[in-house]
Scaffold this active site. Structure first.
Site, PDB file in Angstrom:
ATOM      1  N   HIS A  88      41.706  28.639  46.264  1.00 24.64           N
ATOM      2  CA  HIS A  88      41.501  30.090  46.112  1.00 24.64           C
ATOM      3  C   HIS A  88      42.572  30.680  45.187  1.00 24.64           C
ATOM      4  CE1 HIS A  88      40.794  34.232  48.108  1.00 24.64           C
ATOM      5  NE2 HIS A  88      41.863  34.400  47.352  1.00 24.64           N
ATOM      6  N   GLU A  89      43.839  30.274  45.399  1.00 29.33           N
ATOM      7  CA  GLU A  89      44.936  30.835  44.598  1.00 29.33           C
ATOM      8  C   GLU A  89      44.903  30.336  43.156  1.00 29.33           C
ATOM      9  OE1 GLU A  89      46.364  33.334  45.747  1.00 29.33           O
ATOM     10  OE2 GLU A  89      45.758  33.033  47.824  1.00 29.33           O
ATOM     11  N   CYS A 123      40.907  38.136  50.744  1.00 31.85           N
ATOM     12  CA  CYS A 123      41.820  38.206  49.603  1.00 31.85           C
ATOM     13  C   CYS A 123      42.546  39.545  49.647  1.00 31.85           C
ATOM     14  CB  CYS A 123      41.017  38.092  48.311  1.00 31.85           C
ATOM     15  SG  CYS A 123      42.032  38.116  46.837  1.00 31.85           S
ATOM     16  N   LEU A 124      43.859  39.525  49.392  1.00 30.57           N
ATOM     17  CA  LEU A 124      44.631  40.773  49.430  1.00 30.57           C
ATOM     18  C   LEU A 124      44.191  41.733  48.321  1.00 30.57           C
ATOM     19  CD1 LEU A 124      48.180  39.369  50.276  1.00 30.57           C
ATOM     20  CD2 LEU A 124      46.558  40.500  51.812  1.00 30.57           C
ATOM     21  N   HIS A 169      42.615  32.299  41.124  1.00 31.80           N
ATOM     22  CA  HIS A 169      43.194  33.569  40.647  1.00 31.80           C
ATOM     23  C   HIS A 169      43.863  33.396  39.277  1.00 31.80           C
ATOM     24  CE1 HIS A 169      42.773  36.646  43.720  1.00 31.80           C
ATOM     25  NE2 HIS A 169      43.184  35.839  44.669  1.00 31.80           N
ATOM     26  N   GLN A 201      48.116  38.937  40.947  1.00 30.90           N
ATOM     27  CA  GLN A 201      47.817  39.987  41.936  1.00 30.90           C
ATOM     28  C   GLN A 201      48.919  41.040  42.033  1.00 30.90           C
ATOM     29  OE1 GLN A 201      46.660  36.843  45.027  1.00 30.90           O
ATOM     30  NE2 GLN A 201      45.409  38.591  45.629  1.00 30.90           N
ATOM     31  N   GLY A 226      48.337  33.781  51.185  1.00 29.47           N
ATOM     32  CA  GLY A 226      48.518  33.290  49.822  1.00 29.47           C
ATOM     33  C   GLY A 226      48.527  34.443  48.839  1.00 29.47           C
TER      34      GLY A 226
HETATM   35 NI    NI Z   1      43.004  36.073  46.758  1.00 25.91          NI
END
Ligand code: NI
Length: 175
Positions: free
Chosen positions: A136-137, A94-95, A140, A51, A46
């Site tokens: 989660h997304e 998480c990236l 963000h 991000q 995701g």
């Molecule tokens: Ni993340």
């Protein structure tokens, strides 16, 4: 399509509350395509537009298992409209916080309204991995990271580690 650089903590950009998409136009579709390519290249399941430094409420996901075909999902202005009382605990990563994994408790199921790639208003019912990932997304988009759902002690330790690594990198670059 292009892979875009992913922003990591403690960059304050990750704490911005993203602006809604007004129209799902070619610019937004290009953003979605680039985000998917960036996510697959990472690899991750995701990614939110913040991000990659874009202040828009856009999310991409693919929660298909590795052995299955890709199932890219694209969301503009995703919004949680319902959550189950029942919760579940999943290990999240998480990236923007590479190589850190922690267990997070969230509602086990949720409903999410969003605009699809063609700007059509839709709603999906999510459970399992999809419910976890989409929450989660969407976090963000509101400047919230999964480490905000763990203990303060653990969170501060993780943030310090990343801040120190960045200071070392900057010091090396300055030499
Ligand atoms: Ni993340």
């Amino acid at each position: 399509m292009a892979v875009r650089p992913i922003i990591t903590i403690p960059d304050p950009v990750l704490r911005i509350v993203a602006e809604p998409v007004t129209v799902v136009d070619d610019e937004i579709r290009t953003l979605m395509d680039d985000m998917l390519e960036t996510m697959y290249a990472a690899p991750g399941v995701g990614l939110a537009a913040v991000q990659v430094g874009v202040n828009r409420r856009v999310v991409v996901l693919d929660v298909a298992r590795e052995e299955d075909d890709r199932q890219p999902m694209m969301f503009a202005n995703p919004e949680v409209t319902w959550t189950s009382q029942e919760t579940s605990v999943h290990e999240e990563g998480c990236l923007s916080i590479p190589k850190i994994y922690e267990e997070v408790e969230r509602p086990a199921r949720c409903k999410v309204s969003y605009l699809d790639r063609d700007g059509v208003l839709r709603e999906i019912h999510c459970d399992g991995m999809l419910a976890t990932c989409i929450q989660h997304e969407i976090d963000h988009l509101n400047g919230i990271l999964f480490i905000d759902h763990i203990s303060r002690l653990k969170r501060e330790r993780i943030v310090r580690k990343f801040a120190k690594a960045k200071r070392l990198l900057n010091a090396e670059a300055a030499e």
